[in-house]
Design a protein around this motif. Structure first.
Motif, PDB file in Angstrom:
ATOM      1  N   LEU A   1      -9.784   9.183   2.272  1.00 52.66           N
ATOM      2  CA  LEU A   1     -10.255   8.151   3.188  1.00 52.66           C
ATOM      3  C   LEU A   1     -10.120   8.588   4.631  1.00 52.66           C
ATOM      4  CD1 LEU A   1      -8.671   5.060   1.412  1.00 52.66           C
ATOM      5  CD2 LEU A   1     -11.097   5.654   1.531  1.00 52.66           C
TER       6      LEU A   1
ATOM      7  N   PHE B   1       6.111   5.852   6.932  1.00 52.92           N
ATOM      8  CA  PHE B   1       4.834   5.222   6.608  1.00 52.92           C
ATOM      9  C   PHE B   1       4.585   4.207   7.694  1.00 52.92           C
ATOM     10  CE2 PHE B   1       1.573   2.764   4.688  1.00 52.92           C
ATOM     11  CZ  PHE B   1       0.900   3.660   3.869  1.00 52.92           C
ATOM     12  N   ASP B   2       3.618   4.454   8.533  1.00 56.21           N
ATOM     13  CA  ASP B   2       3.436   3.651   9.741  1.00 56.21           C
ATOM     14  C   ASP B   2       1.939   3.421   9.977  1.00 56.21           C
ATOM     15  OD1 ASP B   2       3.192   2.705  12.358  1.00 56.21           O
ATOM     16  OD2 ASP B   2       4.871   3.912  13.091  1.00 56.21           O
TER      17      ASP B   2
ATOM     18  N   ALA C   1      -0.790   5.580  12.164  1.00 54.74           N
ATOM     19  CA  ALA C   1      -1.944   6.193  11.481  1.00 54.74           C
ATOM     20  C   ALA C   1      -3.217   5.929  12.289  1.00 54.74           C
ATOM     21  CB  ALA C   1      -2.078   5.646  10.056  1.00 54.74           C
TER      22      ALA C   1
ATOM     23  N   TYR D   1     -12.301   7.762   8.061  1.00 59.49           N
ATOM     24  CA  TYR D   1     -11.809   7.095   9.274  1.00 59.49           C
ATOM     25  C   TYR D   1     -12.020   8.017  10.469  1.00 59.49           C
ATOM     26  CZ  TYR D   1      -9.141   4.368   5.802  1.00 59.49           C
ATOM     27  OH  TYR D   1      -8.771   3.608   4.729  1.00 59.49           O
TER      28      TYR D   1
ATOM     29  N   LYS E   1       0.824  -1.209   0.000  1.00 59.71           N
ATOM     30  CA  LYS E   1       0.000   0.000   0.000  1.00 59.71           C
ATOM     31  C   LYS E   1       0.854   1.252   0.000  1.00 59.71           C
ATOM     32  CE  LYS E   1      -2.992   2.461   3.264  1.00 59.71           C
ATOM     33  NZ  LYS E   1      -4.094   2.374   4.200  1.00 59.71           N
ATOM     34  N   THR E   2       0.501   2.213  -0.860  1.00 53.52           N
ATOM     35  CA  THR E   2       1.049   3.556  -0.704  1.00 53.52           C
ATOM     36  C   THR E   2      -0.074   4.560  -0.469  1.00 53.52           C
ATOM     37  OG1 THR E   2       0.944   4.216  -3.026  1.00 53.52           O
ATOM     38  CG2 THR E   2       2.942   3.066  -2.313  1.00 53.52           C
TER      39      THR E   2
ATOM     40  N   GLY F   1      -4.741   5.364  -0.989  1.00 50.61           N
ATOM     41  CA  GLY F   1      -6.136   4.949  -0.960  1.00 50.61           C
ATOM     42  C   GLY F   1      -6.497   3.834  -1.936  1.00 50.61           C
ATOM     43  N   LEU F   2      -5.808   3.801  -3.086  1.00 50.93           N
ATOM     44  CA  LEU F   2      -6.090   2.734  -4.055  1.00 50.93           C
ATOM     45  C   LEU F   2      -6.018   1.357  -3.393  1.00 50.93           C
ATOM     46  CD1 LEU F   2      -6.410   1.372  -6.845  1.00 50.93           C
ATOM     47  CD2 LEU F   2      -3.977   1.793  -7.239  1.00 50.93           C
TER      48      LEU F   2
ATOM     49  N   ASP G   1      -6.491   0.537  -0.300  1.00 48.66           N
ATOM     50  CA  ASP G   1      -7.637   0.303   0.584  1.00 48.66           C
ATOM     51  C   ASP G   1      -8.867  -0.112  -0.223  1.00 48.66           C
ATOM     52  OD1 ASP G   1      -6.350   0.916   3.019  1.00 48.66           O
ATOM     53  OD2 ASP G   1      -6.564   3.049   2.637  1.00 48.66           O
TER      54      ASP G   1
HETATM   55  P1  ADP Z   1      -4.170   9.093  -1.160  1.00 46.40           P
HETATM   56  O1  ADP Z   1      -4.600   7.815  -1.773  1.00 46.40           O
HETATM   57  O2  ADP Z   1      -4.221  10.266  -2.080  1.00 46.40           O
HETATM   58  O3  ADP Z   1      -2.846   9.003  -0.467  1.00 46.40           O
HETATM   59  P2  ADP Z   1      -6.392   8.696   0.698  1.00 46.40           P
HETATM   60  O4  ADP Z   1      -6.910   9.556   1.796  1.00 46.40           O
HETATM   61  O5  ADP Z   1      -7.377   8.206  -0.313  1.00 46.40           O
HETATM   62  O6  ADP Z   1      -5.204   9.495   0.014  1.00 46.40           O
HETATM   63  O7  ADP Z   1      -5.709   7.419   1.328  1.00 46.40           O
HETATM   64  C1  ADP Z   1      -4.562   7.490   2.078  1.00 46.40           C
HETATM   65  C2  ADP Z   1      -4.377   6.196   2.834  1.00 46.40           C
HETATM   66  O8  ADP Z   1      -2.989   6.007   3.105  1.00 46.40           O
HETATM   67  C3  ADP Z   1      -5.074   6.194   4.169  1.00 46.40           C
HETATM   68  O9  ADP Z   1      -5.435   4.882   4.513  1.00 46.40           O
HETATM   69  C4  ADP Z   1      -3.969   6.714   5.101  1.00 46.40           C
HETATM   70  O10 ADP Z   1      -4.161   6.332   6.419  1.00 46.40           O
HETATM   71  C5  ADP Z   1      -2.753   6.076   4.505  1.00 46.40           C
HETATM   72  N1  ADP Z   1      -1.513   6.811   4.722  1.00 46.40           N
HETATM   73  C6  ADP Z   1      -1.071   7.917   4.075  1.00 46.40           C
HETATM   74  N2  ADP Z   1       0.137   8.296   4.533  1.00 46.40           N
HETATM   75  C7  ADP Z   1       0.470   7.414   5.497  1.00 46.40           C
HETATM   76  C8  ADP Z   1       1.610   7.261   6.356  1.00 46.40           C
HETATM   77  N3  ADP Z   1       2.645   8.099   6.305  1.00 46.40           N
HETATM   78  N4  ADP Z   1       1.617   6.222   7.221  1.00 46.40           N
HETATM   79  C9  ADP Z   1       0.570   5.370   7.279  1.00 46.40           C
HETATM   80  N5  ADP Z   1      -0.525   5.453   6.495  1.00 46.40           N
HETATM   81  C10 ADP Z   1      -0.581   6.462   5.616  1.00 46.40           C
END
Ligand code: ADP
Length: 491
Positions: free
Chosen positions: A391, A365-366, A370, A395, A19-20, A22-23, A25
């Protein structure tokens, strides 16, 4: 209702495997919700280094696929695993492309061979469907990494009887990421130069993978109704607004659901204490634990504002950095978790040093943190320049952490502005992309926070919102059926 559909979803990231943003998720949760509606669903993604074969109990299928790249044939192996709930997920294993520390690149930039890596994936998806005999009614592709898949289906594989009935849906999760590559990568695709035109995948003298999906898929969608409209305008269109206007009749907006199995303060394993609307005492414990974790003074009554974000221009962190002095003057605390572009790492580190008592910063990224920020903060800030769905605000609602958002895209659609007089709303919205508007919204939030009884009612309203996948999955089902009809009509 109608007959169950056979659906194959292809994505470059799927939670919990990789995961990076929202995609992942969406790609991890939507298939489960579709299964619950009675459909047959499978998912396909690359096998990255971080996808641990043992931990996820992946099985080697002994099936290989041959994928043409330029004049060569490259082979990949297929592995099978499952999402919770039993949706099969197939991994395309090709170590030379995917056995790397990150998905797309490092903070210094993208991997230089991303064109080849995702040409391989886009075409590998089609080959995997054939090799596994999946025979789907609908192939659901997502973002630029699978943008060429609909192109392949309509061209190179156009006459292939094994794929004859397959309708394609293409989802845009973020129009800002298009997969742009120089024209000399064209031979890698195996597509003819006749596709490299303005009606194909050519885009200002470059190849545009996302445009492939937009031009060739039967039906298109994006992840909120407002964003579906916004991207047809010059302001939000990233130079593809003309293409999107042309396909306006086939373009829909479906807001993302969220997975309450993963994001629910009542059973969240990452938290110091769990809580629910009936008993909020655990939230105070979470706040104190978060303050300690982020090195902030443990004060119960100071408003604590959370941010969890990719650090990219889209997310509005420049406003936060610029407004820092005025934010700090409001007397609040900020807990920021983010990773991404080096400029924001530097700018945020610099302000964090200046305000050690008010600003806690984690550049990482943790996943666990989060969750702890969602639970421990009182408010959650999303000042996005644009936001396809978003997202974290959803949450936040569930965690009783009041969203403060810029009124754009999915943020506009999912948050209702607070009115103290009428005692309505679920968050604080601001319109103009400016430091001033953002600070004013935070000021309004801090004022509201001071009235603890009204704030409590606001939290209860927020926590009662339902953004589960069920309704959105039904909207996807309707979209898939439409694609099937359109594909049949086009043949
Ligand atoms: P995007 O897809 O544009 O990054 P979204 O809000 O749709 O934005 O989704 C972001 C997702 O990635 C969420 O689940 C968020 O908790 C997670 N996320 C983003 N940055 C971090 C981070 N540094 N550490 C942990 N989770 C992250």
């Amino acid at each position: 209702m109608g007959e169950p559909l056979k659906i194959c979803l292809a994505a470059s990231e799927v939670a919990p495997f990789a995961k990076t943003g929202g995609l992942a998720d969406v790609a991890g949760a939507l298939p489960k919700a579709l299964l619950a509606l009675g459909h047959r669903v499978v998912v396909i993604m690359p096998r990255y280094q971080m996808v641990d074969v043992e931990r996820h109990r992946l099985r080697r299928l002994g099936v290989t696929i041959d994928v043409p790249i330029a004049e060569r044939i490259e082979q990949a192996e297929l592995l099978e695993g499952a999402l919770d709930g039993g949706v099969p997920i197939y991994f395309i294993e090709k170590p030379s492309y995917y056995d790397r520390p990150a998905l797309y690149g490092t903070p210094e930039g993208d991997y230089p061979d991303n064109a080849e890596r995702f040409i391989f994936f886009s075409r590998g998806v089609v080959e995997a469907i054939k090799a596994l005999g999946l025979n789907p009614d609908v192939l659901h592709c997502n973002d630029w990494q699978t943008g060429l898949t609909p192109v392949y289906l309509k061209t190179v594989y156009g006459e292939d009887p094994a794929l004859a009935g397959v309708a394609t849906v293409f989802s845009v999760h973020n129009l800002g990421y298009q997969g742009l590559f120089w024209h000399l990568d064209m031979p890698l695709t195996g597509l003819g130069w006749e596709i490299y035109t303005i009606d194909g995948i050519e885009f200002y003298d470059k190849i545009n993978f996302l445009k492939g999906g937009l031009m060739f898929a039967d039906v298109l969608n994006t992840v909120s109704e407002t964003y579906a409209k916004e991207i047809q305008t010059e302001e939000f269109g990233h130079r593809l607004d003309g293409v999107l206007r042309r396909r306006s009749a086939d373009l829909f907006g479906i807001v993302n659901g969220i997975d309450y199995g993963v994001w629910n303060p009542a059973g969240d394993p990452h938290l110091a204490a769990t809580y629910s609307p009936e008993d909020l005492s655990g939230k105070a414990v979470c706040k104190q634990a978060l303050q300690r974790e982020m090195g902030l003074p443990e004060k119960a009554t100071v408003p604590l504002v959370g941010i969890v974000s990719r650090l990219a221009a889209q997310k509005g962190l420049d406003l936060v950095v610029e407004a820092m002095e005025r934010l700090m003057a409001l007397g609040l605390q900020l807990a920021i978790l983010g990773s991404g572009e080096a400029v924001y790492h530097e700018a945020l580190s610099e302000v964090a040093e200046r305000y050690p008592k008010q600003l806690g910063l984690a550049l990482a990224f943790d996943e666990g943190l989060a969750h702890r920020i969602e639970a421990g903060a009182d408010m959650f800030l999303m000042p996005s320049r644009y936001e396809p769905c978003g997202l974290n605000q959803l949450y936040s609602l569930k965690y009783g952490t009041i969203p403060i958002v810029r009124a754009t895209g999915g943020l506009q659609d999912t948050i209702v502005n607070y009115s103290a007089a009428r005692d309505t709303g679920t968050g604080f919205k601001f319109r103009s992309y400016s430091e001033r508007a953002m600070v004013q919204a935070l000021q309004r939030a801090c004022e509201a926070y001071a009235d603890q009884r009204a704030w409590r009612r606001l939290m209860e309203r927020a926590m009662a919102q339902d953004f589960s996948w069920d309704a959105s999955a039904r909207a996807y089902e309707a979209l898939y059926r439409r694609a099937v009809v359109q594909a049949a009509a086009g043949r």
